[in-house]
Design a protein around this motif. Structure first.
Motif, short mmCIF file in Angstrom:
data_model
loop_
_atom_site.label_atom_id
_atom_site.label_comp_id
_atom_site.label_asym_id
_atom_site.label_seq_id
_atom_site.Cartn_x
_atom_site.Cartn_y
_atom_site.Cartn_z
N GLU A 143 0.79 -1.18 -0.10
CA GLU A 143 -0.13 0.12 0.08
C GLU A 143 0.86 1.31 -0.06
OE1 GLU A 143 -2.01 0.69 3.84
OE2 GLU A 143 -3.52 2.09 2.65
N GLN A 176 -2.81 -2.76 -2.85
CA GLN A 176 -3.80 -2.37 -1.72
C GLN A 176 -3.95 -0.84 -1.97
OE1 GLN A 176 -3.51 -3.46 2.30
NE2 GLN A 176 -4.40 -1.55 3.00
N ASP A 178 -5.70 2.34 -1.69
CA ASP A 178 -6.47 3.18 -0.66
C ASP A 178 -6.65 4.37 -1.47
OD1 ASP A 178 -7.24 5.02 1.34
OD2 ASP A 178 -6.29 3.91 2.99
N HIS A 181 -5.39 7.94 0.01
CA HIS A 181 -4.24 8.26 -0.29
C HIS A 181 -3.82 8.67 -1.81
CE1 HIS A 181 -2.41 7.38 3.57
NE2 HIS A 181 -3.09 5.97 3.49
N GLN A 204 -9.27 0.29 0.01
CA GLN A 204 -9.73 1.21 1.35
C GLN A 204 -10.29 2.47 0.78
OE1 GLN A 204 -5.97 0.76 3.61
NE2 GLN A 204 -6.89 -0.65 4.96
N ARG A 211 -10.84 12.36 5.80
CA ARG A 211 -10.67 11.05 6.27
C ARG A 211 -11.97 10.74 7.07
NH1 ARG A 211 -5.29 7.26 7.23
NH2 ARG A 211 -5.90 5.68 5.63
N GLU A 240 -11.90 2.43 6.03
CA GLU A 240 -10.94 3.06 6.88
C GLU A 240 -10.88 4.53 7.06
OE1 GLU A 240 -5.81 1.99 7.28
OE2 GLU A 240 -6.49 2.76 5.60
MG MG Z 1 -4.88 2.34 4.13
#
Ligand code: MG
Ligand SMILES: O=C(O)C(=O)[C@H](O)CO
Length: 260
Positions: A143, A176, A178, A181, A204, A211, A240
């Motif tokens: 990630e 992964q 996310d 990000h 995620q 967030r 997340e």
């Molecule tokens: Mg993450």
């Protein structure tokens, strides 16, 4: 539609960690992920999963010395033995928890001039993890983390993740992604989804910039979830995010996805 996993490190923090399994199940989740299982015996965690009919889908290798600014040791030259111990321990937990994927945490690079050495160390240690996990059918996740969360982490871009996966050259190592990000680092989320889809292993989500729940901010998650259907993604989507208030109160967005 995607299968959503409650992230028990960020959600349901109104109750102690071991009570979050029940809270997630009551809220309608069938899957969970969280950062680290190591404070608890695997059997105790598995009993919680079984008691509430949950499946664990992801956790991470140990982060090293967090108080000293570390966030993973698998990229740090000279720490190979510790990285291998962490990977071996993660494997024991993954087997006991019947968890299909483990994120191998890389670490921060304090001096950019040392980057190449850190990168090669990470490649070697992830190969070790992939080869150890392979006979058990367990996958390694990589990630990219934005500097907003972890400055100087080994890699921040999804394209660096793809390059690492290429160099590691093992068929059980995946991206992964996310989106929190990815949006901060490069945007272009539709295109990124297409570019990583062949190696996409876990996802995620969270809003940007705060967030929070995936129902506010810069990212249109209805579009993203449709896009995931379009590419035939059948893995999990980890929630997340830091709830705006009480976790349950923020789950209005989840109502229509609950029974999957
Ligand atoms: Mg993450
Ligand atoms: O920080 C994140 O986004 C994560 O998913 C990791 O588990 C920890 O860096």
């Amino acid at each position: 539609m995607p299968k959503f996993a409650a992230n028990l490190s960020m959600m349901f923090t109104e109750v102690p960690f071991l009570d979050r399994f029940e809270a997630a199940a009551k809220a309608g989740f069938k899957y969970v992920e969280y950062l680290f299982p190591y404070e608890y015996p695997a059997a105790e965690l598995k009993a919680k999963l079984d008691q509430y009919g949950l499946k664990q889908v992801l956790f991470n290798t140990a982060p090293g010395n967090v108080a000293a600014g570390e966030w993973g040791v698998s990229a740090i030259p000279g720490r190979e033995a510790e990285s291998h111990r962490d990977i071996d321990r993660a494997l024991e937990y993954a087997i006991a928890l019947e968890c299909p994927s483990v994120l191998v945490m890389a670490g921060v690079v304090p001096d950019p001039k040392e980057y190449a050495k850190y990168k090669q160390t990470f490649i070697d240690n992830v190969r070790y993890a992939a080869d150890k996990f392979k006979p058990h059918g367990i996958n390694v996740m990589l990630e990219a983390l934005s500097a907003a969360v972890k400055p100087n982490y080994l890699y921040a871009s999804q394209y660096q993740t793809l390059e690492l996966i290429d160099l590691i050259d093992r068929d059980n190592v995946f991206v992964q992604l996310d989106y929190f990000h990815a949006q901060i680092v490069e945007g272009n989320l539709t295109r990124i989804t297409d570019d990583v889809k062949a190696k996409l292993g876990h996802i995620q989500i969270a809003s940007v910039p705060d967030r929070h729940e995936p129902d506010e901010g810069e990212i249109n998650y209805t579009h993203i979830f449709n896009k995931l259907d379009e590419i035939g993604y059948d893995g999990w989507v980890g929630c997340e995010y830091n709830p705006r208030g009480k976790t349950e109160d923020g789950l209005v967005w989840f109502e229509k996805y609950k029974n999957r």
